[in-house]
Design a protein around this motif. Structure first.
Motif, short mmCIF file in Angstrom:
data_model
loop_
_atom_site.label_atom_id
_atom_site.label_comp_id
_atom_site.label_asym_id
_atom_site.label_seq_id
_atom_site.Cartn_x
_atom_site.Cartn_y
_atom_site.Cartn_z
N TRP A 1 4.93 38.65 -25.47
CA TRP A 1 4.69 37.25 -25.84
C TRP A 1 5.89 36.40 -25.45
O TRP A 1 5.75 35.32 -24.86
N GLU A 2 7.09 36.89 -25.77
CA GLU A 2 8.30 36.13 -25.43
C GLU A 2 8.49 36.04 -23.92
O GLU A 2 8.94 35.01 -23.40
N LYS A 3 8.14 37.10 -23.20
CA LYS A 3 8.22 37.06 -21.74
C LYS A 3 7.25 36.03 -21.18
O LYS A 3 7.59 35.27 -20.26
N GLN A 4 6.04 36.00 -21.75
CA GLN A 4 5.08 34.99 -21.33
C GLN A 4 5.61 33.59 -21.57
O GLN A 4 5.50 32.70 -20.72
N ASN A 5 6.21 33.38 -22.76
CA ASN A 5 6.77 32.06 -23.07
C ASN A 5 7.83 31.65 -22.06
O ASN A 5 7.87 30.49 -21.62
N GLN A 6 8.70 32.59 -21.69
CA GLN A 6 9.74 32.26 -20.72
C GLN A 6 9.13 31.84 -19.38
O GLN A 6 9.62 30.90 -18.73
N CYS A 7 8.07 32.53 -18.98
CA CYS A 7 7.39 32.16 -17.72
C CYS A 7 6.78 30.76 -17.82
O CYS A 7 6.90 29.96 -16.88
N ILE A 8 6.14 30.47 -18.96
CA ILE A 8 5.52 29.15 -19.14
C ILE A 8 6.58 28.06 -19.17
O ILE A 8 6.44 27.01 -18.53
N PHE A 9 7.66 28.30 -19.92
CA PHE A 9 8.74 27.31 -19.97
C PHE A 9 9.31 27.06 -18.58
O PHE A 9 9.67 25.92 -18.23
N GLY A 10 9.39 28.13 -17.77
CA GLY A 10 9.90 27.96 -16.43
C GLY A 10 8.96 27.17 -15.54
O GLY A 10 9.41 26.38 -14.69
N GLN A 11 7.66 27.35 -15.73
CA GLN A 11 6.66 26.66 -14.91
C GLN A 11 6.46 25.20 -15.32
O GLN A 11 6.11 24.36 -14.49
#
Length: 400
Positions: free
Chosen positions: A159-169
């Motif tokens: 979940w946290e990895k997904q959040n980091q990807c979304i924040f980056g995008q």
């Protein structure tokens, strides 16, 4: 033709979910200001009795496309909720991809729930070569962990990895306050991406005189002090200390009115019955016209938040009460943004435990003039900083 926005959210009016209601009000206001808005959402499903809505409609200037959901609806059982999430993500993906190819949006906008919907938004924005705006009103999984949920470690990491990807995008991430911004900064999100845009009062009210008829209907005397809690009664909301205070104040003409629903409601009601607390009233969610009368009846309104959540969420009822000119009793950490607002602007009080609350209510009962002064300040703060026109103006500036 105005700026084109595609908005993705599982919930949208007439669904009762708060993000759906917020999305509808925001989209309709943006449409009135010349934006071209297309919404991809699901059939209403927040409650088991959610009504069927048209698969497509053009309402209040907004193009609304709804995907069908099979099976039972509601949030009472986890498997039903997950089924709705997965159906929306799968069907919404294909529908949104087709509509994006036809519309060529300049912005794709998603809210935070269900957790995977911003992944869909980020993908569509990248495919269309347009900007992605992520409206983040609650920060997960942080809230779940802070409120005691036992999640598998691998799920938290994913979940946290997904959040980091979304924040980056994301080109911009909208949060409600400075505390939430600080949390994202600690996660490595650049400050330039984070936009603080509060909510407006929902509904946006005006100060009006108390309705004596509704007091009589609830068997509340005209001279009794009425303290209102209205909203969700969940794990984020420390309501037990309010019941403790009601017990200690049972010999004073003070009424505690709890309006709403949530996982804590029944256990609180059971305790009130067992302890024979006649100064506590529970009401279910009310139609808007009656809700307005109940807020008008109150002398002050509670806004509560569990300590430790002040940088992860922002109680949105704050803005409704301020719009009505009601002083706020903030039951939360002094570090919380609502607590800082009421203390700095003099539009309420902040307490952190039952004893402080009891002392405050006794003072309020003895000095009604202080309530009037703080009421005027509450409305003034709302008009200056949180009115719908000001908040919509911030969104127009963001998308322009």
């Amino acid at each position: 033709m105005g700026v084109r926005l595609m908005v993705l959210n599982q919930y949208y009016a007439p669904d009762l979910a708060s993000t759906g209601q917020i999305a509808a009000e925001l989209c309709e206001e943006m449409a009135r200001n010349g934006f071209e808005i297309l919404v991809v959402t699901a059939q209403p499903s927040y409650t088991s009795s959610s009504p069927q809505a048209p698969s497509f409609e053009f309402r209040n200037g907004v193009h609304i496309h709804r995907v069908p959901l099979l099976g039972p609806r509601g949030r009472e059982k986890l498997h039903i909720r997950l089924s709705g999430y997965l159906q929306f993500l799968l069907k919404g993906f294909f529908l949104a991809r087709r509509l994006a190819d036809e519309m060529h949006p300049e912005y794709v906008v998603t809210f935070h729930n269900p957790p995977l919907v911003p992944v869909l938004g980020a993908y569509l924005a990248r495919k269309q070569g347009c900007r992605f705006v992520y409206i983040l009103y609650d920060i997960h999984p942080d809230i779940l962990l802070a409120t005691g949920w036992k999640l598998p470690r691998i799920l938290v990491k994913l979940w946290e990895k997904q959040n980091q990807c979304i924040f980056g995008q994301a080109d911009a991430i909208v949060v409600l306050g400075e505390g939430m911004k600080q949390t994202l900064l600690q996660k490595g999100v650049p400050s330039s991406k984070i936009k603080i845009i509060p909510l407006w009062g929902r509904p946006e009210l005006s100060p009006v005189g108390a309705d004596s008829l509704i007091r009589h209907e609830l068997e509340i005397g005209d001279q009794e002090l009425v303290l209102l809690y209205a909203g969700n009664m969940g794990v984020m909301h420390p309501l037990e200390p309010l019941i403790n205070a009601a017990k200690l104040l049972r010999n004073l003409p003070v009424r505690f009115v709890f309006l709403g629903d949530g996982v804590k409601r029944e256990q609180l009601r059971t305790r009130v019955r067992q302890e024979n607390l006649h100064n506590v009233i529970f009401l279910p969610f009310q139609p808007e016209n009656r809700f307005v009368r109940l807020v008008a009846m109150a002398d002050a309104c509670f806004v509560v938040l569990e300590p430790g959540l002040e940088n992860l969420a922002f109680p949105s009822r704050t803005f409704t009460f301020l719009s009505a000119g009601k002083p706020i009793i903030a039951f939360m950490s002094p570090k919380a943004e609502v607590a800082k607002i009421v203390e700095r602007d003099g539009c309420g009080w902040n307490v952190t435990n039952t004893e402080q609350l009891v002392d405050l209510v006794r003072r309020m009962f003895e000095d009604r003039n202080e309530i009037g002064v703080k009421s005027q300040k509450a409305r003034r703060v709302y008009e200056e900083r949180f009115s719908r026109s000001k908040i919509i103006g911030s969104y127009i500036e963001l998308f322009s």
